[in-house]
Design an enzyme around this catalytic site. Structure first.
Site, PDB file in Angstrom:
ATOM      1  N   SER A  16      -0.928   5.557 -23.081  1.00 14.16           N
ATOM      2  CA  SER A  16      -0.176   6.825 -23.157  1.00 14.16           C
ATOM      3  C   SER A  16       1.144   6.640 -23.903  1.00 14.16           C
ATOM      4  CB  SER A  16       0.133   7.330 -21.748  1.00 14.16           C
ATOM      5  OG  SER A  16      -1.047   7.427 -20.997  1.00 14.16           O
ATOM      6  N   GLY A  17       1.924   5.641 -23.507  1.00 17.51           N
ATOM      7  CA  GLY A  17       3.241   5.436 -24.115  1.00 17.51           C
ATOM      8  C   GLY A  17       3.132   4.976 -25.553  1.00 17.51           C
ATOM      9  N   CYS A  44      -4.778   5.205 -18.393  1.00 17.43           N
ATOM     10  CA  CYS A  44      -4.817   6.609 -17.961  1.00 17.43           C
ATOM     11  C   CYS A  44      -6.127   7.282 -18.365  1.00 17.43           C
ATOM     12  CB  CYS A  44      -3.613   7.352 -18.553  1.00 17.43           C
ATOM     13  SG  CYS A  44      -3.663   9.121 -18.278  1.00 17.43           S
ATOM     14  N   CYS A  49      -5.947   7.745 -14.466  1.00 18.15           N
ATOM     15  CA  CYS A  49      -5.711   9.143 -14.093  1.00 18.15           C
ATOM     16  C   CYS A  49      -6.886  10.077 -14.380  1.00 18.15           C
ATOM     17  CB  CYS A  49      -4.493   9.695 -14.849  1.00 18.15           C
ATOM     18  SG  CYS A  49      -3.166   8.513 -15.093  1.00 18.15           S
ATOM     19  N   LYS A  52     -10.335   9.154 -12.687  1.00 17.92           N
ATOM     20  CA  LYS A  52     -10.075   9.243 -11.240  1.00 17.92           C
ATOM     21  C   LYS A  52     -10.091  10.699 -10.785  1.00 17.92           C
ATOM     22  CE  LYS A  52      -6.363  10.219 -10.014  1.00 17.92           C
ATOM     23  NZ  LYS A  52      -5.184   9.386  -9.955  1.00 17.92           N
ATOM     24  N   LYS A  53      -9.391  11.546 -11.557  1.00 19.27           N
ATOM     25  CA  LYS A  53      -9.323  12.965 -11.154  1.00 19.27           C
ATOM     26  C   LYS A  53     -10.719  13.589 -11.221  1.00 19.27           C
ATOM     27  CE  LYS A  53      -6.607  16.656 -10.217  1.00 19.27           C
ATOM     28  NZ  LYS A  53      -5.799  17.526 -11.039  1.00 19.27           N
ATOM     29  N   ALA A 118      -3.125  -8.803 -30.045  1.00 16.99           N
ATOM     30  CA  ALA A 118      -1.919  -9.126 -30.811  1.00 16.99           C
ATOM     31  C   ALA A 118      -1.186 -10.332 -30.235  1.00 16.99           C
ATOM     32  CB  ALA A 118      -0.986  -7.917 -30.811  1.00 16.99           C
ATOM     33  N   GLY A 177      -5.593  -2.253   0.497  1.00 14.61           N
ATOM     34  CA  GLY A 177      -4.332  -1.819  -0.099  1.00 14.61           C
ATOM     35  C   GLY A 177      -4.055  -0.377   0.285  1.00 14.61           C
ATOM     36  N   TYR A 180      -1.171   4.135  -3.957  1.00 16.68           N
ATOM     37  CA  TYR A 180      -1.817   5.265  -4.640  1.00 16.68           C
ATOM     38  C   TYR A 180      -3.326   5.036  -4.792  1.00 16.68           C
ATOM     39  CZ  TYR A 180       2.426   7.388  -6.823  1.00 16.68           C
ATOM     40  OH  TYR A 180       3.599   8.036  -7.095  1.00 16.68           O
ATOM     41  N   GLY A 182      -5.429   2.843  -3.530  1.00 16.29           N
ATOM     42  CA  GLY A 182      -6.198   2.647  -2.300  1.00 16.29           C
ATOM     43  C   GLY A 182      -6.552   3.966  -1.635  1.00 16.29           C
ATOM     44  N   GLU A 184      -6.477   6.995  -2.887  1.00 11.31           N
ATOM     45  CA  GLU A 184      -7.283   7.878  -3.748  1.00 11.31           C
ATOM     46  C   GLU A 184      -8.751   7.457  -3.722  1.00 11.31           C
ATOM     47  OE1 GLU A 184      -5.282   7.874  -7.545  1.00 11.31           O
ATOM     48  OE2 GLU A 184      -3.940   9.496  -6.940  1.00 11.31           O
ATOM     49  N   THR A 313       1.978   7.961 -16.145  1.00 14.66           N
ATOM     50  CA  THR A 313       1.803   8.372 -17.540  1.00 14.66           C
ATOM     51  C   THR A 313       2.974   9.209 -18.063  1.00 14.66           C
ATOM     52  OG1 THR A 313      -0.573   8.161 -17.549  1.00 14.66           O
ATOM     53  CG2 THR A 313       0.332   9.844 -19.012  1.00 14.66           C
ATOM     54  N   GLU A 443       3.769  29.869  -0.987  1.00 11.95           N
ATOM     55  CA  GLU A 443       4.848  30.777  -0.586  1.00 11.95           C
ATOM     56  C   GLU A 443       5.624  30.231   0.604  1.00 11.95           C
ATOM     57  OE1 GLU A 443       3.758  34.662   1.063  1.00 11.95           O
ATOM     58  OE2 GLU A 443       1.762  33.885   1.477  1.00 11.95           O
TER      59      GLU A 443
HETATM   60  P1  NDP Z   1       0.782   0.251  -5.206  1.00 12.81           P
HETATM   61  O1  NDP Z   1       1.907  -0.629  -5.504  1.00 12.81           O
HETATM   62  O2  NDP Z   1       0.981   1.703  -5.118  1.00 12.81           O
HETATM   63  O3  NDP Z   1       0.091  -0.232  -3.840  1.00 12.81           O
HETATM   64  C1  NDP Z   1      -0.330  -1.545  -3.677  1.00 12.81           C
HETATM   65  C2  NDP Z   1      -0.788  -1.702  -2.246  1.00 12.81           C
HETATM   66  O4  NDP Z   1      -1.331  -3.012  -2.073  1.00 12.81           O
HETATM   67  C3  NDP Z   1       0.355  -1.585  -1.255  1.00 12.81           C
HETATM   68  O5  NDP Z   1      -0.150  -0.957  -0.101  1.00 12.81           O
HETATM   69  C4  NDP Z   1       0.740  -3.033  -0.985  1.00 12.81           C
HETATM   70  O6  NDP Z   1       1.284  -3.240   0.281  1.00 12.81           O
HETATM   71  C5  NDP Z   1      -0.622  -3.693  -1.053  1.00 12.81           C
HETATM   72  N1  NDP Z   1      -0.557  -5.095  -1.435  1.00 12.81           N
HETATM   73  C6  NDP Z   1       0.088  -5.650  -2.483  1.00 12.81           C
HETATM   74  N2  NDP Z   1      -0.103  -6.985  -2.529  1.00 12.81           N
HETATM   75  C7  NDP Z   1      -0.889  -7.281  -1.480  1.00 12.81           C
HETATM   76  C8  NDP Z   1      -1.419  -8.496  -0.979  1.00 12.81           C
HETATM   77  N3  NDP Z   1      -1.188  -9.659  -1.576  1.00 12.81           N
HETATM   78  N4  NDP Z   1      -2.173  -8.450   0.128  1.00 12.81           N
HETATM   79  C9  NDP Z   1      -2.412  -7.275   0.753  1.00 12.81           C
HETATM   80  N5  NDP Z   1      -1.937  -6.082   0.337  1.00 12.81           N
HETATM   81  C10 NDP Z   1      -1.176  -6.102  -0.779  1.00 12.81           C
HETATM   82  O7  NDP Z   1      -0.319  -0.147  -6.261  1.00 12.81           O
HETATM   83  P2  NDP Z   1      -1.658   0.550  -6.684  1.00 12.81           P
HETATM   84  O8  NDP Z   1      -2.485  -0.584  -7.163  1.00 12.81           O
HETATM   85  O9  NDP Z   1      -2.192   1.433  -5.626  1.00 12.81           O
HETATM   86  O10 NDP Z   1      -1.200   1.450  -7.899  1.00 12.81           O
HETATM   87  C11 NDP Z   1      -0.383   0.919  -8.940  1.00 12.81           C
HETATM   88  C12 NDP Z   1       0.481   1.984  -9.499  1.00 12.81           C
HETATM   89  O11 NDP Z   1      -0.275   2.832 -10.338  1.00 12.81           O
HETATM   90  C13 NDP Z   1       1.109   2.915  -8.484  1.00 12.81           C
HETATM   91  O12 NDP Z   1       2.260   2.382  -7.916  1.00 12.81           O
HETATM   92  C14 NDP Z   1       1.387   4.148  -9.285  1.00 12.81           C
HETATM   93  O13 NDP Z   1       2.643   4.034  -9.904  1.00 12.81           O
HETATM   94  C15 NDP Z   1       0.274   4.120 -10.324  1.00 12.81           C
HETATM   95  N6  NDP Z   1      -0.743   5.122  -9.960  1.00 12.81           N
HETATM   96  C16 NDP Z   1      -0.427   6.431  -9.973  1.00 12.81           C
HETATM   97  C17 NDP Z   1      -1.347   7.381  -9.622  1.00 12.81           C
HETATM   98  C18 NDP Z   1      -0.965   8.818  -9.621  1.00 12.81           C
HETATM   99  O14 NDP Z   1       0.021   9.171 -10.248  1.00 12.81           O
HETATM  100  N7  NDP Z   1      -1.679   9.656  -8.888  1.00 12.81           N
HETATM  101  C19 NDP Z   1      -2.701   7.025  -9.229  1.00 12.81           C
HETATM  102  C20 NDP Z   1      -2.927   5.609  -9.222  1.00 12.81           C
HETATM  103  C21 NDP Z   1      -1.985   4.711  -9.586  1.00 12.81           C
HETATM  104  P3  NDP Z   1       2.857  -3.060   0.590  1.00 12.81           P
HETATM  105  O15 NDP Z   1       3.118  -1.595   0.628  1.00 12.81           O
HETATM  106  O16 NDP Z   1       3.013  -3.713   1.906  1.00 12.81           O
HETATM  107  O17 NDP Z   1       3.580  -3.770  -0.515  1.00 12.81           O
END
Ligand code: NDP
Length: 456
Positions: A16-17, A44, A49, A52-53, A118, A177, A180, A182, A184, A313, A443
């Site tokens: 995207s970027g 994305c 994104c 997924k949607k 690259a 996890g 987001y 997890g 979704e 994104t 509302e």
């Molecule tokens: P997140 O950082 O949102 O979540 C990662 C999860 O994994 C957390 O619950 C974290 O726990 C856990 N975790 C991390 N390391 C370990 C480990 N070693 N053992 C066990 N659990 C672990 O990452 P995602 O992969 O879900 O998504 C990445 C990013 O992508 C998001 O942060 C978001 O910015 C983007 N995204 C956006 C979406 C949207 O806009 N709808 C949809 C999907 C992704 P803890 O909380 O304890 O650190």
């Protein structure tokens, strides 16, 4: 821009970027190349994104069919069939269409697309295979990649990248996890009839979101039959026939046909050669940049997931526009990260803009909290036990609405408009004087008159 180089800008990564930066810069007259090793549109479009949607829409249709009964539509349960390969194939067709659009967008603005991986040889040379490309500027926009925790049996884990191409759905799945991705995917799997368990190491998932939202979503997901296991984590995965046995840290054992790691994403910088060039990295492994996306090397900039700003994104798109203006336009602007709205497409959705109550309390001191929880009108006839939560956080001193949080159908759609109001500094009095749209869930955001409580 100088004739000394073959290009004015080489962008590494056509996500995207990267695509936005390449297009905008070419439109400003720069000679631009973009290097991409996988797919146009990045995470994305291809494994994030967009697909997924589509999967979220697909998985929700089962509930919609059930909900029809209360409205007089009878679809006998034994006649409801879902075909996973059809969803995947149709999704693939749409993604290929989008890949083509991205290609045309680049080509029509005169951007040269170079397929390959690259390596940056020196501050003005990018090497792709046998080709050495000289350039005035280099921007790294290589994004991020799923992290797989190092546990015995980790080779059996799939990530979100794989979920979009699974040949078949399992009967039982474990999602590891609580972020987001997890929540979704837990919703997608459960909606498609897979018995789903989500394992999260902390006390309550969705860290970083408002506590009321986190608790409410946990309740709603449980109602849908998702087994939420908090305060535990996967320690080992062992194959057992076509299934896997999972050992959890609390001593329990789970069995599933699929285990998905949704345990975060790391910056994708492998093989770029950044170390040798003197590009500095942050402790979290992201490329260190200043407010102008400048790395420690004057000709090298970076943006998007790879720099550790919110992995969204629209953030990467905003950064690209700011950077293009700086490199080839008329401005030095900076990206405004305040009040970035976001949605999580769990079911029901989360929509949010502004700080959590805890963060707002630390920032503003005294807050008025408005909260409304109700059954969406649709479910009065469907009979579904799904509820909706809306919350406004108001700075008591200025009367400004500093945050809006929601769990419910179309929360993302509803929050986008509120994000404009909050960014514009709307007060609660402005919300109160805004006429509602009736009958909608939205509302409720302009009809919450009495604070549930005052804090601070
Ligand atoms: P997140 O950082 O949102 O979540 C990662 C999860 O994994 C957390 O619950 C974290 O726990 C856990 N975790 C991390 N390391 C370990 C480990 N070693 N053992 C066990 N659990 C672990 O990452 P995602 O992969 O879900 O998504 C990445 C990013 O992508 C998001 O942060 C978001 O910015 C983007 N995204 C956006 C979406 C949207 O806009 N709808 C949809 C999907 C992704 P803890 O909380 O304890 O650190």
């Amino acid at each position: 821009m100088s004739d000394k180089f073959e290009f004015d800008l080489v962008v590494i990564g056509a996500g995207s970027g990267g695509v936005r930066l390449a297009r905008m810069s070419a439109q400003r007259g720069a000679r631009v190349a973009v290097v991409e090793s996988r797919y146009l549109g990045g995470t994305c479009v291809n494994v994030g994104c967009v697909p997924k949607k589509l999967f979220v829409y697909g998985s929700h249709i089962g509930e919609d069919i059930e909900d029809g009964a209360g409205y007089g539509w009878s679809v006998p349960r034994d006649q409801v069939k879902f075909d996973w390969p059809t969803l995947v194939a149709n999704k693939n067709t749409e993604i290929h269409r989008l890949n083509g659009i991205y290609q045309r967008l680049l080509e029509n603005t005169g951007v040269t697309i170079i397929e390959g991986t690259a390596h940056i040889d020196d501050p003005h040379t990018v090497v792709v295979g046998d080709r050495k490309i000289s350039t005035g500027h280099i921007t790294v926009a290589t994004g991020s990649w799923p992290v797989i925790p190092d546990i015995p049996g980790k080779e059996h884990l799939v990530t979100s990248n794989d979920m979009f191409y699974l040949p078949q759905l399992p009967n039982e799945a474990v999602v590891w996890g609580g972020g987001y991705i997890g929540v979704e995917f837990a919703g997608i799997l459960a909606g498609l009839g897979v018995k789903t368990t989500l394992v999260y190491r902390g006390d309550l998932f969705l860290r970083g979101f408002d506590d009321d939202i986190r608790e409410f979503v946990a309740g709603e997901l449980r109602k849908k039959g998702i087994d939420l296991r908090f305060g535990t984590t996967i320690q080992a995965i062992k194959p057992e026939g076509s299934q896997y046995n999972l050992e959890l840290s609390d001593g329990s054992v789970l069995e599933a046909g699929l285990v998905m790691a949704a345990t975060g994403r790391r910056a994708l910088v492998d093989g770029l050669g950044l170390d040798a060039l003197g590009v500095e990295m942050t402790p979290s492994g992201h490329i260190e940049v200043d407010d102008h996306f400048q790395t420690a090397v004057p000709s090298i900039t970076a943006l998007g997931d790879v720099i550790g700003t919110p992995q969204l994104t629209p953030v990467a798109l905003g950064q690209a526009m700011v950077l293009s203006r700086r490199l080839f336009g008329d401005g030095e602007g900076v990206m405004d990260y305040a009040a970035i709205p976001t949605a999580v497409f769990c079911q029901p959705n989360i929509g949010t803009v502004g700080p959590t109550e805890t963060v707002a309390l630390a920032e503003y001191g005294r807050l008025r909290i408005y909260r409304s929880e109700f059954k969406p009108m649709k479910h009065t006839l469907s009979g579904r036990e799904e509820r909706c939560l809306m919350k406004l956080i108001v700075d008591d001193a200025s009367d400004k609405v500093v945050a809006a949080h929601m769990v419910g159908p179309d929360a993302g759609e509803i929050l986008q408009g509120l994000a404009v109001a909050i960014k514009a500094g709307a007060t609660k009095a402005v919300f109160d004087s805004t006429v509602g749209i009736h009958p909608t869930s939205a509302e409720e955001f302009v009809t919450m008159r009495e604070p549930e409580r005052t804090v601070g």
